[in-house]
Design a protein around this motif. Structure first.
Motif, PDB file in Angstrom:
ATOM      1  N   ASP A 462       0.816  -1.214   0.000  1.00 60.79           N
ATOM      2  CA  ASP A 462       0.000   0.000   0.000  1.00 60.79           C
ATOM      3  C   ASP A 462       0.851   1.266   0.000  1.00 60.79           C
ATOM      4  O   ASP A 462       0.435   2.309  -0.529  1.00 60.79           O
ATOM      5  CB  ASP A 462      -0.982   0.007   1.175  1.00 60.79           C
ATOM      6  N   TRP A 465       1.846   1.705  -3.562  1.00 60.43           N
ATOM      7  CA  TRP A 465       0.664   2.023  -4.358  1.00 60.43           C
ATOM      8  C   TRP A 465       0.395   3.529  -4.363  1.00 60.43           C
ATOM      9  O   TRP A 465      -0.072   4.090  -5.357  1.00 60.43           O
ATOM     10  CB  TRP A 465      -0.540   1.263  -3.833  1.00 60.43           C
ATOM     11  N   VAL A 486      -2.968  -4.976  -4.511  1.00 57.93           N
ATOM     12  CA  VAL A 486      -2.426  -4.084  -3.491  1.00 57.93           C
ATOM     13  C   VAL A 486      -2.563  -4.750  -2.128  1.00 57.93           C
ATOM     14  O   VAL A 486      -3.676  -4.960  -1.641  1.00 57.93           O
ATOM     15  CB  VAL A 486      -3.149  -2.724  -3.497  1.00 57.93           C
ATOM     16  N   ASN A 488      -2.562  -4.463   1.468  1.00 56.51           N
ATOM     17  CA  ASN A 488      -2.801  -3.311   2.324  1.00 56.51           C
ATOM     18  C   ASN A 488      -2.644  -3.704   3.793  1.00 56.51           C
ATOM     19  O   ASN A 488      -3.519  -4.341   4.376  1.00 56.51           O
ATOM     20  CB  ASN A 488      -4.217  -2.778   2.057  1.00 56.51           C
ATOM     21  N   LYS A 490      -1.532  -1.207   5.912  1.00 53.90           N
ATOM     22  CA  LYS A 490      -1.556   0.124   6.518  1.00 53.90           C
ATOM     23  C   LYS A 490      -0.198   0.538   7.080  1.00 53.90           C
ATOM     24  O   LYS A 490      -0.111   1.200   8.108  1.00 53.90           O
ATOM     25  CB  LYS A 490      -2.634   0.188   7.612  1.00 53.90           C
ATOM     26  N   ASN A 554      -7.873  -4.477  -3.537  1.00 48.54           N
ATOM     27  CA  ASN A 554      -7.442  -3.932  -2.252  1.00 48.54           C
ATOM     28  C   ASN A 554      -7.491  -5.078  -1.249  1.00 48.54           C
ATOM     29  O   ASN A 554      -8.555  -5.411  -0.714  1.00 48.54           O
ATOM     30  CB  ASN A 554      -8.364  -2.780  -1.846  1.00 48.54           C
ATOM     31  N   TYR A 556      -6.652  -6.638   2.176  1.00 47.74           N
ATOM     32  CA  TYR A 556      -6.266  -6.302   3.543  1.00 47.74           C
ATOM     33  C   TYR A 556      -5.525  -7.476   4.166  1.00 47.74           C
ATOM     34  O   TYR A 556      -6.060  -8.591   4.264  1.00 47.74           O
ATOM     35  CB  TYR A 556      -7.496  -5.945   4.377  1.00 47.74           C
TER      36      TYR A 556
END
Length: 591
Positions: A462, A465, A486, A488, A490, A554, A556
């Protein structure tokens, strides 16, 4: 090895009157250039106007850094040198990072670099910069156009050096030299550059064959040079003839078919333990088409695997790479395929029936099986919401065998080194040792343009990205159906891991807050998916492949399940001498 260019007729090779812009464009046509990447600018507009008629597609990007990443990947897949262009000054300087990356990756490329007009050079005019000085350290050569009559000649020189030295070349042309008249001939590439590099010194090849046939435990390392030269099939024959286990160099997982019984996987950071345990035993190493980079041969998983006493046979097209990082017993300057062909012929003559070692095959199979099981076991540990390894495992299972995959730099992208397996060449497009984030997505776009019918996916963190999502607009505009995966978590997770291990969980600058990337993708006209469960990976991939549109996944993943420190070789536990900072000293942690 580049694909053959167009044939230039005898009539076309006569000197004719033309404008400098026409001479440049016709030279590009001769070099089989179909795509040029960049952002429109007044400095080269006279030449740009000719592109559609010449059959050259100008592909406008959103940021010039993306242009050279696209050209880099296009070249790795097609074999044809990529071409980029931008406005003089900031348009060209925006390419510094991506050109430096291509230089480290040994990718032939030509940067058409309009510069300040000759009447105003040195007056610090609008958008003036000394582009030649800026690019000297990150290209194989900088070629200056000194007169309008030399535009085609200098461009031929740029292509000659780009192919010969395997890297980018800056073609600097003052913006006023696109205009006027000249007389010149448009030459075919074979008239000004040579592709065949030969098979190296025969005595050295003979010595290499002798070393291999008498070795107790030889190991092959196949690298990017073997891919570029289309030499992997011959390397397979050498391996089979003497039952030699074969690894691939760091982040070149397509340099030997993964399903081959003698394949042991990738060396280097987050590579294959099977490859490392195998290489550690070698008494002779055949390194073909690889510079054996320092970073790519460092210990990993606490395995110091690169053999200290092994006799190394290194084959490389560039004499600068021979013995640059490891002493060699035999160094051969030659084309990877031509040299491998000659080496194989020597081995067939001296060991006509080969050496079939069933015990070694069983050993390789056992090592690979254990490593594959370890990868699955690590992936199947629960994560919140998804173990990143599980996401990688599901992704690689869902993508077709012929998928081209680009990888960025970072924690998850690097972990992918263990999970990515290819049975065809020109499938793995990695950021490599320049290590800049924001590489994978524009590279995937370039790879897709090189092979429009193949599925292409990019593995991106991410953080990276954030440096490349603007090019979703380019993908939508140009209908380039790349899948951006991606991951992700965080965070800038590679640096976060360093802060976990070396800075007592003090997270400074490594946490990221970002919008919903799937929603952002949809707002830009692409497909957007949010994935929070591993079992959703396969159906989403299936749906995207059927729709053949630009897509952003996306995904996670758990930000606490991190790979090993990325630069363990260059990190130290922190010591603090001033009283003000004593509480940050590693010696007081936990007290």
């Amino acid at each position: 090895m580049e694909k053959q260019g167009v044939t230039v007729s005898k009539e076309a090779s006569k000197k004719v009157k033309m404008t400098p812009s026409e001479a440049i464009v016709e030279t590009l046509v001769s070099e089989n250039v179909k795509e040029v990447y960049g952002i429109v600018g007044s400095a080269f507009m006279d030449m740009l106007d000719l592109f559609p008629t010449a059959g050259i597609h100008f592909l406008p990007v959103r940021h010039e850094q993306s242009a050279a990443h696209m050209a880099d990947a296009y070249t790795r897949v097609s074999g044809v040198a990529g071409v980029v262009i931008g406005q003089n000054g900031p348009g060209i300087t925006n390419m510094v990072t991506s050109v430096a990356a291509a230089n480290q990756a040994h990718t032939p490329m030509v940067i058409i670099s309009p510069s300040a007009g000759t009447p105003t050079i040195g007056w610090d005019g609008f958008q003036e910069a000394d582009q030649v000085s800026i690019f000297e350290a990150i290209t194989k050569e900088t070629v200056r156009v000194t007169h309008k009559s030399r535009v085609a000649d200098c461009l031929r020189t740029a292509f000659r050096i780009a192919y010969a030295e395997r890297g980018p070349v800056l073609y600097d042309i003052p913006r006023d030299l696109f205009y006027g008249e000249l007389e010149d001939q448009i030459l075919a590439p074979h008239q000004y550059r040579v592709n065949n590099r030969g098979s190296g010194d025969p005595t050295s090849v003979k010595k290499a064959a002798e070393l291999l046939k008498t070795a107790k435990y030889p190991v092959i390392i196949s690298g990017r040079g073997a891919v570029d030269a289309d030499g992997v099939d011959t390397i397979s024959k050498i391996a089979e003839h003497l039952t030699i286990p074969t690894a691939v160099s760091y982040m070149h997982n397509d340099a030997f078919p993964a399903d081959h019984p003698l394949a042991v996987g990738s060396i280097g950071y987050m590579g294959s333990k099977a490859a490392m345990h195998t290489l550690k035993k070698a008494d002779v190493v055949l390194a073909i088409g690889t510079r054996l980079s320092v970073f790519g041969t460092l210990p990993c998983y606490d395995i110091d695997y690169f053999p200290k006493e092994a006799k190394i046979i290194q084959i490389d097209i560039n004499p600068r790479n021979i013995a640059r990082t490891h002493p060699v017993e035999v160094g051969i300057i030659g084309d990877a395929k031509s040299t491998a062909d000659e080496l194989y012929n020597q081995l067939k003559e001296t060991v006509p029936h080969g050496n079939k070692d069933l015990g070694r095959l069983e050993e390789i199979s056992k090592l690979k099986g254990e490593w594959e099981q370890e990868l699955v076991d690590l992936a199947m540990k629960d994560g919140e919401p998804i173990n990143p390894r599980r996401a990688l495992l599901e992704l690689t299972k869902a993508l077709p065998d012929n998928t081209i995959i680009s990888t960025d730099i970072g924690n998850v992208s690097s972990t992918a080194n263990a999970y990515l397996k290819f049975n065809q060449t020109r499938r793995h497009i990695a950021a490599l040792t320049f290590g800049n984030t924001g590489f994978a997505y524009p590279a995937a776009l370039g790879a897709q343009l090189a092979e429009p019918d193949s599925p292409v996916a990019a593995i991106i963190g991410d953080g990276a990205w954030g440096m490349s999502l603007h090019e979703v607009s380019t993908a939508v505009e140009q209908n380039i159906p790349v899948i951006a995966c991606v991951f992700n978590n965080k965070s800038w997770a590679a640096e976060k891991k360093n802060q976990v291990d070396y800075y007592d969980n003090r997270f400074i600058g490594s946490n990221i807050e970002a919008p919903d990337f799937a929603e952002v993708a949809r707002s830009m006209g692409a497909l957007g998916y949010t994935i929070e469960k591993p079992e959703d990976m396969a159906p989403v991939i299936k749906d995207v492949l059927q729709k053949r549109k630009p897509a952003v996944l996306n995904i996670y993943v758990d930000g606490t399940q991190l790979a090993l420190p990325f630069r363990k070789d260059a990190l130290k536990m922190p010591t603090r001498l001033l009283d003000k900072y004593k509480h940050l000293d590693y010696g007081v942690w936990g007290k």
